[in-house]
Design a protein around this motif. Sequence first.
Motif, PDB file in Angstrom:
ATOM      1  N   GLU A 192       0.827  -1.200   0.000  1.00  0.00           N
ATOM      2  CA  GLU A 192       0.000   0.000   0.000  1.00  0.00           C
ATOM      3  C   GLU A 192       0.867   1.257   0.000  1.00  0.00           C
ATOM      4  O   GLU A 192       0.562   2.229  -0.694  1.00  0.00           O
ATOM      5  N   TYR A 193       1.927   1.252   0.779  1.00  0.00           N
ATOM      6  CA  TYR A 193       2.830   2.406   0.806  1.00  0.00           C
ATOM      7  C   TYR A 193       3.482   2.612  -0.562  1.00  0.00           C
ATOM      8  O   TYR A 193       3.638   3.750  -1.024  1.00  0.00           O
ATOM      9  N   ILE A 194       3.862   1.515  -1.207  1.00  0.00           N
ATOM     10  CA  ILE A 194       4.456   1.620  -2.539  1.00  0.00           C
ATOM     11  C   ILE A 194       3.436   2.159  -3.536  1.00  0.00           C
ATOM     12  O   ILE A 194       3.775   2.920  -4.445  1.00  0.00           O
ATOM     13  N   SER A 195       2.163   1.788  -3.360  1.00  0.00           N
ATOM     14  CA  SER A 195       1.116   2.211  -4.296  1.00  0.00           C
ATOM     15  C   SER A 195       0.893   3.717  -4.268  1.00  0.00           C
ATOM     16  O   SER A 195       0.562   4.317  -5.293  1.00  0.00           O
ATOM     17  N   ILE A 196       1.051   4.332  -3.097  1.00  0.00           N
ATOM     18  CA  ILE A 196       0.806   5.771  -2.980  1.00  0.00           C
ATOM     19  C   ILE A 196       2.101   6.576  -3.008  1.00  0.00           C
ATOM     20  O   ILE A 196       2.080   7.787  -2.787  1.00  0.00           O
ATOM     21  N   LEU A 197       3.214   5.904  -3.287  1.00  0.00           N
ATOM     22  CA  LEU A 197       4.513   6.590  -3.294  1.00  0.00           C
ATOM     23  C   LEU A 197       4.598   7.720  -4.318  1.00  0.00           C
ATOM     24  O   LEU A 197       5.201   8.756  -4.035  1.00  0.00           O
TER      25      LEU A 197
END
Length: 270
Positions: free
Chosen positions: A105-110
């Motif tokens: 999820e963190y990578i998706s909104i990076l």
Amino acid sequence: MTKRRISPVYIGFILVIMYVPILLVIIYSFNYSRLSSVWSGFSLYWYRELFADRSMFEALRNSLVLGFLTSFSAAAIGTLGASGMARSRSSVESRLHNSSGKVMEYISILPIMTPEIILGMVFLAFFSLLSLPFGMLTLVIAHTAFCVPYVYLLVRARFAGLEKSYVEAARIMGASDIRAFYDITLPLVLPAVVSGMLISFAMSFDDVIISVFVAGVHTNTLPMKIYSQIKTGVTPKTNAMCTLIFILTVILCFAAAALARPKKKSAPVS
């Protein structure tokens, strides 16, 4: 009583800050003088100059095409990603590997947390490595990449409040996963998808920094066109273009509000 008095004043102050600059742009689009600081009389001269400028409307067309392609691409990728994450979080395996799901999820909104200047340089190096010709294709890919998180976050929030019993009931009745998604899930999350598309369109239409890196020589967008005029001086012709876009936006907003208004049911005739 004090809070009730301060609230209208505060809202009025915010509205003044927001709309007075727009009002000045509209007023000075009818100014005959080239200088916005000097009023030389009411005139439609700059509107005639605007409609005679093909390059300005070509840049506007490119921005509109880019915005539509980006918003639809981001909506498709972001919705599917949010759907996949929602299904994986509800599974037993995801509960055992909850930390890896949070990392995803963190990578998706990076992309929305990374400065645009960095994203522009990364896309420039990436497309150069692939020997991909710069133009509309690279613009759509780059804009979609940083617009997907906006759709993903909104749709994911919608999935979090979605009643799962509807989908389960559809599967019990014999519907396949794809059928249940299109008939049940998609209509329920559609408002979030549309909201994400509108945000993606606005972000893509407004972008300058990333577009400068990946647009190439022969492709120009409206923000890039206006930004390039800073070197030679922005003319009231730009004010005229901004006025037309603002009027079109207001018309679309009123039209959307009118269509969203519930229709009154007529009384039955006895």
